[in-house]
Design a protein around this motif. Structure first.
Motif, PDB file in Angstrom:
ATOM      1  N   PRO A 162      19.115  15.306  56.421  1.00  0.00           N
ATOM      2  CA  PRO A 162      18.452  16.038  57.810  1.00  0.00           C
ATOM      3  C   PRO A 162      19.210  16.306  58.713  1.00  0.00           C
ATOM      4  CG  PRO A 162      17.593  13.890  56.540  1.00  0.00           C
ATOM      5  CD  PRO A 162      18.670  13.853  56.220  1.00  0.00           C
ATOM      6  N   PRO A 163      18.969  17.249  59.744  1.00  0.00           N
ATOM      7  CA  PRO A 163      19.555  17.859  60.634  1.00  0.00           C
ATOM      8  C   PRO A 163      20.023  16.587  61.808  1.00  0.00           C
ATOM      9  CG  PRO A 163      17.330  18.549  60.894  1.00  0.00           C
ATOM     10  CD  PRO A 163      17.507  17.890  59.621  1.00  0.00           C
ATOM     11  N   GLU A 164      21.069  16.771  62.386  1.00  0.00           N
ATOM     12  CA  GLU A 164      21.437  15.943  63.340  1.00  0.00           C
ATOM     13  C   GLU A 164      22.232  16.651  64.428  1.00  0.00           C
ATOM     14  OE1 GLU A 164      23.118  12.052  62.717  1.00  0.00           O
ATOM     15  OE2 GLU A 164      23.024  12.104  60.636  1.00  0.00           O
ATOM     16  N   ASP A 165      22.043  15.671  65.544  1.00  0.00           N
ATOM     17  CA  ASP A 165      22.696  16.634  66.719  1.00  0.00           C
ATOM     18  C   ASP A 165      24.185  15.736  67.126  1.00  0.00           C
ATOM     19  OD1 ASP A 165      20.655  18.164  67.105  1.00  0.00           O
ATOM     20  OD2 ASP A 165      19.478  16.892  68.417  1.00  0.00           O
ATOM     21  N   ALA A 166      25.368  16.680  67.269  1.00  0.00           N
ATOM     22  CA  ALA A 166      26.313  16.033  67.789  1.00  0.00           C
ATOM     23  C   ALA A 166      26.382  15.591  69.106  1.00  0.00           C
ATOM     24  CB  ALA A 166      27.356  17.155  67.597  1.00  0.00           C
ATOM     25  N   PRO A 167      27.146  14.503  69.427  1.00  0.00           N
ATOM     26  CA  PRO A 167      27.085  14.087  70.764  1.00  0.00           C
ATOM     27  C   PRO A 167      27.662  15.450  71.793  1.00  0.00           C
ATOM     28  CG  PRO A 167      28.448  12.489  69.176  1.00  0.00           C
ATOM     29  CD  PRO A 167      28.081  13.928  68.554  1.00  0.00           C
ATOM     30  N   SER A 168      27.254  15.101  73.091  1.00  0.00           N
ATOM     31  CA  SER A 168      27.743  15.969  74.026  1.00  0.00           C
ATOM     32  C   SER A 168      28.255  15.200  75.144  1.00  0.00           C
ATOM     33  CB  SER A 168      26.576  17.165  74.088  1.00  0.00           C
ATOM     34  OG  SER A 168      25.328  16.356  74.648  1.00  0.00           O
ATOM     35  N   GLY A 169      28.884  16.021  76.038  1.00  0.00           N
ATOM     36  CA  GLY A 169      29.405  15.555  77.318  1.00  0.00           C
ATOM     37  C   GLY A 169      30.853  14.987  77.237  1.00  0.00           C
ATOM     38  N   MET A 170      31.591  15.078  78.339  1.00  0.00           N
ATOM     39  CA  MET A 170      32.855  14.697  78.371  1.00  0.00           C
ATOM     40  C   MET A 170      33.268  13.545  77.596  1.00  0.00           C
ATOM     41  SD  MET A 170      35.394  15.137  81.667  1.00  0.00           S
ATOM     42  CE  MET A 170      34.457  13.640  82.302  1.00  0.00           C
ATOM     43  N   LEU A 171      32.530  12.324  77.724  1.00  0.00           N
ATOM     44  CA  LEU A 171      32.980  11.086  77.031  1.00  0.00           C
ATOM     45  C   LEU A 171      32.742  11.113  75.483  1.00  0.00           C
ATOM     46  CD1 LEU A 171      31.138   8.747  79.631  1.00  0.00           C
ATOM     47  CD2 LEU A 171      33.705   9.553  79.611  1.00  0.00           C
ATOM     48  N   SER A 172      32.037  12.302  75.172  1.00  0.00           N
ATOM     49  CA  SER A 172      31.855  12.078  73.922  1.00  0.00           C
ATOM     50  C   SER A 172      32.854  12.882  73.163  1.00  0.00           C
ATOM     51  CB  SER A 172      30.423  12.936  73.287  1.00  0.00           C
ATOM     52  OG  SER A 172      29.303  11.798  73.907  1.00  0.00           O
ATOM     53  N   ARG A 173      33.795  13.965  73.689  1.00  0.00           N
ATOM     54  CA  ARG A 173      34.701  14.428  73.278  1.00  0.00           C
ATOM     55  C   ARG A 173      35.825  13.830  72.655  1.00  0.00           C
ATOM     56  NH1 ARG A 173      34.364  18.365  78.326  1.00  0.00           N
ATOM     57  NH2 ARG A 173      32.305  19.105  78.010  1.00  0.00           N
ATOM     58  N   GLY A 174      36.484  13.954  71.498  1.00  0.00           N
ATOM     59  CA  GLY A 174      37.445  13.285  70.978  1.00  0.00           C
ATOM     60  C   GLY A 174      37.535  13.351  69.687  1.00  0.00           C
ATOM     61  N   HIS A 175      38.269  12.512  68.982  1.00  0.00           N
ATOM     62  CA  HIS A 175      38.724  12.431  67.458  1.00  0.00           C
ATOM     63  C   HIS A 175      37.760  11.304  67.017  1.00  0.00           C
ATOM     64  CE1 HIS A 175      40.864  12.794  63.845  1.00  0.00           C
ATOM     65  NE2 HIS A 175      41.280  11.646  63.862  1.00  0.00           N
ATOM     66  N   TYR A 176      37.200  11.458  65.599  1.00  0.00           N
ATOM     67  CA  TYR A 176      36.337  10.707  65.150  1.00  0.00           C
ATOM     68  C   TYR A 176      36.750  10.466  63.642  1.00  0.00           C
ATOM     69  CZ  TYR A 176      32.743  10.912  69.132  1.00  0.00           C
ATOM     70  OH  TYR A 176      32.383  10.926  70.076  1.00  0.00           O
ATOM     71  N   THR A 177      36.866   9.375  63.043  1.00  0.00           N
ATOM     72  CA  THR A 177      36.942   9.241  61.444  1.00  0.00           C
ATOM     73  C   THR A 177      35.896   8.843  60.886  1.00  0.00           C
ATOM     74  OG1 THR A 177      37.622   6.969  61.900  1.00  0.00           O
ATOM     75  CG2 THR A 177      39.569   8.759  62.280  1.00  0.00           C
ATOM     76  N   VAL A 178      35.750   9.135  59.679  1.00  0.00           N
ATOM     77  CA  VAL A 178      34.539   8.888  58.799  1.00  0.00           C
ATOM     78  C   VAL A 178      34.959   8.392  57.478  1.00  0.00           C
ATOM     79  CG1 VAL A 178      32.489   9.897  57.859  1.00  0.00           C
ATOM     80  CG2 VAL A 178      33.695  10.957  59.966  1.00  0.00           C
ATOM     81  N   LYS A 179      34.245   7.292  57.031  1.00  0.00           N
ATOM     82  CA  LYS A 179      34.502   6.838  55.803  1.00  0.00           C
ATOM     83  C   LYS A 179      33.064   6.989  54.976  1.00  0.00           C
ATOM     84  CE  LYS A 179      37.398   2.980  56.853  1.00  0.00           C
ATOM     85  NZ  LYS A 179      38.469   3.377  56.150  1.00  0.00           N
ATOM     86  N   SER A 180      33.178   7.769  53.864  1.00  0.00           N
ATOM     87  CA  SER A 180      32.141   8.246  53.045  1.00  0.00           C
ATOM     88  C   SER A 180      32.041   7.419  51.633  1.00  0.00           C
ATOM     89  CB  SER A 180      32.164   9.833  52.827  1.00  0.00           C
ATOM     90  OG  SER A 180      31.713  10.362  54.181  1.00  0.00           O
ATOM     91  N   LEU A 181      30.890   7.306  51.268  1.00  0.00           N
ATOM     92  CA  LEU A 181      30.786   6.810  50.036  1.00  0.00           C
ATOM     93  C   LEU A 181      29.592   7.248  49.150  1.00  0.00           C
ATOM     94  CD1 LEU A 181      31.516   4.415  47.818  1.00  0.00           C
ATOM     95  CD2 LEU A 181      29.950   2.948  49.102  1.00  0.00           C
ATOM     96  N   PHE A 182      29.718   7.675  47.858  1.00  0.00           N
ATOM     97  CA  PHE A 182      28.713   8.096  46.983  1.00  0.00           C
ATOM     98  C   PHE A 182      28.686   6.872  45.837  1.00  0.00           C
ATOM     99  CE2 PHE A 182      26.624  12.183  45.252  1.00  0.00           C
ATOM    100  CZ  PHE A 182      25.980  12.229  46.406  1.00  0.00           C
ATOM    101  N   THR A 183      27.425   6.509  45.922  1.00  0.00           N
ATOM    102  CA  THR A 183      27.080   5.166  45.142  1.00  0.00           C
ATOM    103  C   THR A 183      25.573   4.928  44.656  1.00  0.00           C
ATOM    104  OG1 THR A 183      27.098   2.640  45.055  1.00  0.00           O
ATOM    105  CG2 THR A 183      26.511   3.669  47.004  1.00  0.00           C
ATOM    106  N   ASP A 184      25.396   4.240  44.167  1.00  0.00           N
ATOM    107  CA  ASP A 184      23.950   4.133  43.353  1.00  0.00           C
ATOM    108  C   ASP A 184      23.365   2.812  43.317  1.00  0.00           C
ATOM    109  OD1 ASP A 184      24.849   2.900  41.097  1.00  0.00           O
ATOM    110  OD2 ASP A 184      25.363   4.852  40.018  1.00  0.00           O
ATOM    111  N   ASP A 185      21.994   2.701  42.751  1.00  0.00           N
ATOM    112  CA  ASP A 185      21.330   1.402  42.587  1.00  0.00           C
ATOM    113  C   ASP A 185      22.141   0.198  41.770  1.00  0.00           C
ATOM    114  OD1 ASP A 185      19.039   2.112  44.086  1.00  0.00           O
ATOM    115  OD2 ASP A 185      17.856   2.291  42.282  1.00  0.00           O
ATOM    116  N   ASP A 186      23.114   0.780  41.121  1.00  0.00           N
ATOM    117  CA  ASP A 186      23.992  -0.357  40.241  1.00  0.00           C
ATOM    118  C   ASP A 186      25.358  -0.622  40.842  1.00  0.00           C
ATOM    119  OD1 ASP A 186      22.056  -0.535  38.144  1.00  0.00           O
ATOM    120  OD2 ASP A 186      22.809   1.348  37.310  1.00  0.00           O
ATOM    121  N   ASP A 187      25.571   0.202  42.176  1.00  0.00           N
ATOM    122  CA  ASP A 187      26.830  -0.139  42.980  1.00  0.00           C
ATOM    123  C   ASP A 187      27.879   0.289  42.402  1.00  0.00           C
ATOM    124  OD1 ASP A 187      25.466  -1.697  44.981  1.00  0.00           O
ATOM    125  OD2 ASP A 187      25.366  -3.332  43.881  1.00  0.00           O
TER     126      ASP A 187
END
Length: 204
Positions: A162-187
């Protein structure tokens, strides 16, 4: 992108705790499903329409014989209306390098994440995408998207958040790291990878 924010398709930590009590039904192989209720003509035709080429008994869909995984995650794309998709290739090269090659997101924009994947060998149930976002070592957002159940097929399949809004404003600017996982009901851990992005006032 507020922490624990719940929108369509998201699961909060409290809801996730409740889901821990859920037990997935016993797993059935694709062949078991195809063979079941063969005398019911309408049900047989429905399964053929649902499973496509997977319904051909004795001819399992195997895209990569050297890969035992059922889900082959190919690409992650940042989708913003009016702009070309920013694509991360998850199928080739060293995934560890992705976190060292951040892309830029303009502050305040509305975006979606699309994941392209293929399913082989057997049906996968309860597929889900989990993403944790951190800044300066502190988690600032976590979301879980229920992707669904998929039958094996050679064609590429995709899920778009679904659509999301990125943060805005000077305090929100910067570097972000993301950990992603594709899993299922059986882990089953189909793919886990780290990547990163920079929120800036304007696009690069």
């Amino acid at each position: 992108m507020a922490e624990e924010e719940v929108i369509s398709g998201h699961i909060s930590d409290e809801e996730n705790d409740e889901r821990i009590q859920y037990k997935a039904p016993p797993e059935k192989s694709l062949n078991d499903i195809v063979q079941q209720d063969q005398e019911d003509e309408s049900l047989r035709k429905y399964k053929e329409a649902l499973l496509g080429s997977s319904s051909a008994v004795g001819a399992p869909v195997i895209i990569d014989h050297s890969d035992e995984r059922r889900v082959l995650v190919r690409r992650l794309a940042l989708v913003v209306e009016g702009r070309e998709d920013i694509v991360l290739d998850l199928d080739r090269g060293d995934l560890n390098k992705l976190k060292d090659s951040p892309f830029t997101i303009k502050e305040g924009i509305t975006y979606r994440i699309r994941i392209d994947f293929q399913v082989q060998r057997e049906i996968v149930t309860g597929l889900k995408y989990v993403q944790r976002t951190s800044r300066k070592g502190i988690q600032v957002d976590k979301m879980t998207h229920m992707v669904g159940s998929y039958a094996p097929m050679e064609t590429m399949q995709s899920y778009t958040t679904p659509p999301e809004d990125a943060p805005s404003g000077m305090l929100s600017r910067g570097h972000y790291t993301v950990k992603s996982l594709f899993t299922d009901d059986d882990d089953n851990e189909h793919l886990k990878w780290d990547w990163s992005f920079d929120i800036k006032k304007e696009w690069d």
